[in-house]
Motif scaffolding. Structure first.
Motif, PDB file in Angstrom:
ATOM      1  N   GLN A  13       5.724 133.725 -92.809  1.00 59.42           N
ATOM      2  CA  GLN A  13       6.813 134.689 -92.582  1.00 59.42           C
ATOM      3  C   GLN A  13       8.108 133.957 -92.218  1.00 59.42           C
ATOM      4  N   ASN A  16       9.704 132.321 -95.246  1.00 60.16           N
ATOM      5  CA  ASN A  16      10.423 133.310 -96.055  1.00 60.16           C
ATOM      6  C   ASN A  16      11.763 133.679 -95.435  1.00 60.16           C
ATOM      7  N   LEU A  17      11.770 133.859 -94.085  1.00 53.97           N
ATOM      8  CA  LEU A  17      13.012 134.196 -93.384  1.00 53.97           C
ATOM      9  C   LEU A  17      14.011 133.049 -93.467  1.00 53.97           C
ATOM     10  N   THR A  19      14.254 130.794 -95.861  1.00 52.63           N
ATOM     11  CA  THR A  19      14.762 130.772 -97.245  1.00 52.63           C
ATOM     12  C   THR A  19      15.798 131.868 -97.472  1.00 52.63           C
ATOM     13  N   GLN A  20      15.507 133.080 -96.949  1.00 54.32           N
ATOM     14  CA  GLN A  20      16.428 134.203 -97.100  1.00 54.32           C
ATOM     15  C   GLN A  20      17.771 133.919 -96.430  1.00 54.32           C
ATOM     16  N   ASN A  21      17.720 133.352 -95.208  1.00 56.96           N
ATOM     17  CA  ASN A  21      18.967 133.068 -94.487  1.00 56.96           C
ATOM     18  C   ASN A  21      19.750 131.927 -95.130  1.00 56.96           C
ATOM     19  N   ARG A  23      19.858 131.372 -98.305  1.00 57.53           N
ATOM     20  CA  ARG A  23      20.490 131.998 -99.464  1.00 57.53           C
ATOM     21  C   ARG A  23      21.703 132.824 -99.054  1.00 57.53           C
ATOM     22  N   LYS A  24      21.569 133.543 -97.922  1.00 61.55           N
ATOM     23  CA  LYS A  24      22.688 134.357 -97.430  1.00 61.55           C
ATOM     24  C   LYS A  24      23.892 133.484 -97.108  1.00 61.55           C
ATOM     25  N   HIS A 220      24.848 133.638 -89.219  1.00 61.03           N
ATOM     26  CA  HIS A 220      23.641 133.397 -90.018  1.00 61.03           C
ATOM     27  C   HIS A 220      23.133 131.968 -89.804  1.00 61.03           C
TER      28      HIS A 220
END
Length: 240
Positions: A13, A16-17, A19-21, A23-24, A220
């Motif tokens: 988890q 994934n978080l 990677t998402q941040n 990208r943001k 972020h």
């Protein structure tokens, strides 16, 4: 579910978080660059503004700072990083480069003063121009060009220098051949740099817009750093 499986699930988890941040953050940086180009090219205009932009020389909206630290009143030395802006020299180099005894020949840099660093880098092919947003006064080497704006919104001017539009003037009027790591341009020529000049109201709108966008990036980044620390903690637990 066993202890290791629970930690493994949490670890996935977190991955994934993270990677998402990441990208943001990349998307926000890309978005800022896209808006910089479109707004300063006047492809995009804020509602309520339609007047033609003027053009003014840098000398018409700023004064060169020539105040020296003669009495060694200030001891903190700043540096101008293309990536990080104006920061404490020790924070950037992890040591003091300047000699405290020689700071009386350095320029005094107040809050909101602008600084041009002629050092060339991948981030700044003609050197960066940054605003002192540290909230305090320090000194900088006379190798830098320090100037104080007037009659122009500081945030607007700061973000104009985040574009590459002004690079053209320097490349046409300066020289990077004398030293491969330093751009050379005379102060009197640098002062003639043309600056796009919309109404003050539009300048303020542009400055505020980019300031809000800029504030979202470190938020972020802080979240990303925290997630990475949590990841390290879980990794340690997995191998105990």
């Amino acid at each position: 579910m066993g202890k290791n499986k629970k930690i493994g699930s949490l670890f996935n988890q977190l991955e994934n978080l993270i990677t998402q941040n990441e990208r943001k953050i990349d998307l926000l940086k890309q978005l800022k660059q896209a808006y910089l180009q479109k707004i300063f090219n006047q492809e995009l205009r804020f509602t309520g503004f339609s007047d033609d932009w003027e053009e003014r020389d840098l000398s018409a909206i700023s004064d060169k700072v020539t105040e020296k630290n003669k009495e060694n009143q200030f001891s903190e030395t700043f540096t101008n990083s293309a990536e990080y802006g104006i920061i404490n020299q020790r924070d950037f180099f992890d040591k003091d480069i300047s000699n405290e005894k020689n700071l009386n020949g350095y320029y005094i840099v107040h809050e909101n003063d602008f600084v041009y660093n002629p050092r060339i880098s991948n981030y700044a092919p003609v050197g960066p121009i940054k605003r002192n947003k540290l909230g305090r006064t320090g000194v900088m080497s006379p190798l830098y060009y320090v100037f104080r704006s007037r009659g122009v919104d500081k945030k607007y001017l700061e973000y104009y220098f985040d574009t590459t539009a002004w690079h053209i003037f320097l490349k046409m009027n300066g020289d990077s051949g004398a030293r491969s790591d330093r751009f050379a341009i005379k102060d009197s020529v640098f002062n003639q740099m043309p600056i796009p000049y919309p109404t003050i109201g539009e300048q303020e709108q542009i400055g505020s817009f980019f300031e809000k966008l800029d504030k979202a990036i470190p938020l972020h980044q802080q979240k990303l750093n925290l997630l990475k620390k949590q990841k390290q903690a879980y990794l340690q637990k997995m191998f105990i």
